[in-house]
Design an enzyme around this catalytic site. Structure first.
Site, PDB file in Angstrom:
ATOM      1  N   ASP A   1       0.683  -1.182   0.023  1.00 37.00           N
ATOM      2  CA  ASP A   1      -0.014  -0.104   0.053  1.00 37.00           C
ATOM      3  C   ASP A   1       0.850   1.174   0.048  1.00 37.00           C
ATOM      4  O   ASP A   1       0.507   2.128  -0.595  1.00 37.00           O
ATOM      5  CB  ASP A   1      -0.752  -0.142   1.257  1.00 37.00           C
TER       6      ASP A   1
ATOM      7  N   ASP B   1       4.938   0.314   3.833  1.00 35.06           N
ATOM      8  CA  ASP B   1       5.041  -0.829   4.580  1.00 35.06           C
ATOM      9  C   ASP B   1       4.605  -2.115   3.729  1.00 35.06           C
ATOM     10  O   ASP B   1       4.656  -1.853   2.407  1.00 35.06           O
ATOM     11  CB  ASP B   1       4.108  -0.657   5.917  1.00 35.06           C
TER      12      ASP B   1
END
Ligand SMILES: *[C@@H]1O[C@H](CO)[C@@H](O)[C@H](O)[C@H]1NC(C)=O
Ligand SMILES: *[C@@H]1O[C@H](CO)[C@@H](O)[C@H](O)[C@H]1NC(C)=O
Ligand SMILES: *[C@@H]1O[C@H](CO)[C@@H](O)[C@H](O)[C@H]1NC(C)=O
Length: 513
Positions: A84, A87
């Site tokens: 996304d 991370d």
């Protein structure tokens, strides 16, 4: 895609000369940037965010395969999709919104993306997402909506290739519904099916089957996904609920199928679902009402939709509230979008740029819609707005992103001479796995890379970071995640906008000789 664009092309020809001439000053009075370069870079970003087994033609070569056992514990193949942000969680709701906006970019501006030689890359970016959604939708009423979780993921600072964090997968189903994530995934697959209709009809049909099933699931088993997938709370809670996703999915399904059933849904639920009630000044992965209202306004311009004129006009009036709010033309400060002193859309301090790119996209689409209509002017409470002014606003926002701002800083990473070099991004901030395959453990990354004041060893080209604060200030530090982290849905709308600006600039330069 082909058919729709042909129609658009013939429609725009009659006003071609004069509209372009009227734009001349917009493109000559302010500094323009190399939009085709920005477009190419924006598409590289999606390659940097890829999870799974990377293909041979992968152009972002500091990345390697990762997440190859995703779903294994649950007995389902969930390899692929997108990380996304900085991370390694695969969050279904924002991933689907990213794919919807990439698809909308192509549906609206595909001929210009093709003109810049980037259509294939844009389509690949969509397919990387939709291939994953097909895997994640394992039966009609089951959708895997997240892999990994923010809590364990954020405890480590590692390259995706070294990941040691939990890769547990989470799903929604009949007993644990998630109409928001299922609705958005239906929207993404329906919009993507329009993109693939001509070039890959079998794939397009497959996407449509999934989209229709997912919409049925979302509509029949109502619920907020964050109530059933607890780990998504604090990361991607669906604050606006699922009514917007249901309307949004139905509209995209109507675009993809021409089936009146979906239009009826949008008309019949307009009031109850808040489609014509909410006046809103943000458009995001969570709150889609403004996007719905703009799509519904597009329908109004077609003769065959005149039977639904009264409801569609109410959608349109809310779309125009949003557009007027961007231009500061509603009555009263709180009815308008905030701007920084440098003129950037400002909604909130954490990842503000997402609202800039989504807002610039809607104002540009509305500019085109208005230009093609016979109204030619948008009536806001505080005065009229022309299509040229909307385009100028959108261009101003994009130029700010690309470096026309008080810090002369491009917030699109890797673009221009000055851009953020300490992007909050695990993979980019650690030596490339291709260069150094020695394992880097969970907290080792924090010790040796996160706190370093050096620039990231890898440039994550095309990432749009969170951006400056309300005073146009920006602090290029890895720990400053509100400003230096990028997300896939920040860049997605830019793909269409960069292509449109590139086209207009060239058309104007040629028209002026
Ligand atoms: C824009 O950037 C591209 C590289 O992506 C380059 O080939 C082209 O010459 C540039 N155009 C201008 C006008 O500088
Ligand atoms: C704006 O709102 C104020 C306060 O409600 C009102 O007095 C004024 O007439 C409004 N102006 C316009 C142009 O509608
Ligand atoms: C930005 O560029 C302008 C024009 O080149 C210059 O006057 C200004 O000092 C620069 N600002 C910063 C913060 O570098």
């Amino acid at each position: 895609m082909g058919k729709m664009m042909m129609k658009k092309h013939t429609l725009s020809i009659s006003h071609h000369c004069c509209f372009l001439l009227s734009l001349f000053s917009i493109f000559t009075s302010s500094k323009s940037h190399n939009y085709s370069d920005a477009l190419s870079k924006s598409l590289l970003y999606f390659e940097a965010q890829r999870s799974g087994r990377l293909p041979h033609n992968q152009r972002v070569t500091w990345r390697d395969h990762s997440g190859l056992t995703d779903g294994l514990e649950q007995g389902v193949d969930l390899v692929g999709g997108y990380y996304d942000a900085g991370d390694h969680v695969k969050f279904g709701l924002p991933m689907a919104f990213t794919v919807t906006m990439l698809s909308w970019s192509i549906i609206e501006y595909g001929e210009y993306i093709a003109g810049a030689g980037e259509l294939e890359h844009a389509i690949e970016a969509i397919k990387w997402g939709t291939d994953y959604f097909i895997k994640a939708h394992t039966s009609p009423n089951v959708l895997w909506a997240e892999v990994g979780d923010g809590y364990t993921d954020h405890y480590c600072w590692q390259r995706p290739e070294d990941m040691t964090t939990s890769r547990q997968a989470y799903k929604v189903d009949e007993n644990n519904p998630g109409s928001d994530v299922a609705g958005e995934t239906a929207a993404a697959m329906a919009a993507a099916s329009v993109v693939f209709r001509k070039t890959n009809p079998r794939y397009s049909y497959l996407l449509l089957q999934h989209a229709q099933q997912l919409f049925g699931f979302a509509d029949k088993y109502r619920g907020k996904y964050d109530e059933n997938i607890e780990v998504v709370k604090n990361y991607y809670t669906s604050v606006s609920g699922y009514n917007d996703e249901l309307l949004w999915a139905a509209l995209w399904l109507y675009k993809a199928t021409d089936n009146h059933r979906y239009l009826r849904y949008v008309i019949d639920n307009a009031h109850r679902f808040g489609g014509i009630g909410w006046s809103i000044t943000e458009f995001s992965w969570d709150v889609k009402f403004a996007g719905i209202q703009v799509l519904a306004s597009q329908l109004l311009s077609e003769e065959k939709h005149q039977t639904h004129k009264s409801i569609l006009e109410r959608y349109q009036s809310k779309a125009e509230y949003y557009i007027c709010s961007c231009l500061g033309k509603n009555n009263g400060t709180k009815n308008n979008v905030g701007l920084t002193p440098g003129g950037l859309i400002y909604i909130r301090q954490w990842n503000n740029m997402q609202y800039v790119s989504s807002g610039s996209f809607l104002t540009m689409v509305y500019s085109d819609l208005l230009q093609k209509s016979n109204r030619k002017k948008l009536k806001c409470q505080m005065g009229d707005v022309t299509p040229q002014e909307l385009l100028q606003f959108s261009k101003y926002q994009v130029d700010y992103i690309l470096g026309s701002n008080p810090l002369n800083m491009s917030y699109l990473v890797g673009f221009g001479p000055k851009f953020p070099t300490r992007v909050h991004h695990r993979g980019a901030s650690i030596v490339s796995y291709r260069e150094n395959k020695g394992f880097i453990g969970c907290t080792e990354g924090y010790d040796n890379w996160y706190g370093s004041s050096d620039p990231n060893p890898n440039v994550v080209f095309g990432a749009l970071v969170g951006g400056p604060n309300h005073k146009d200030e920006f602090f290029d530090k890895r720990g400053n995640y509100m400003q230096t982290e990028a997300c896939t849905y920040n860049t997605a709308p830019l793909v269409g906008i960069f292509a449109r600006l590139h086209y207009l600039e060239n058309a104007i330069l040629h028209a002026s000789y």
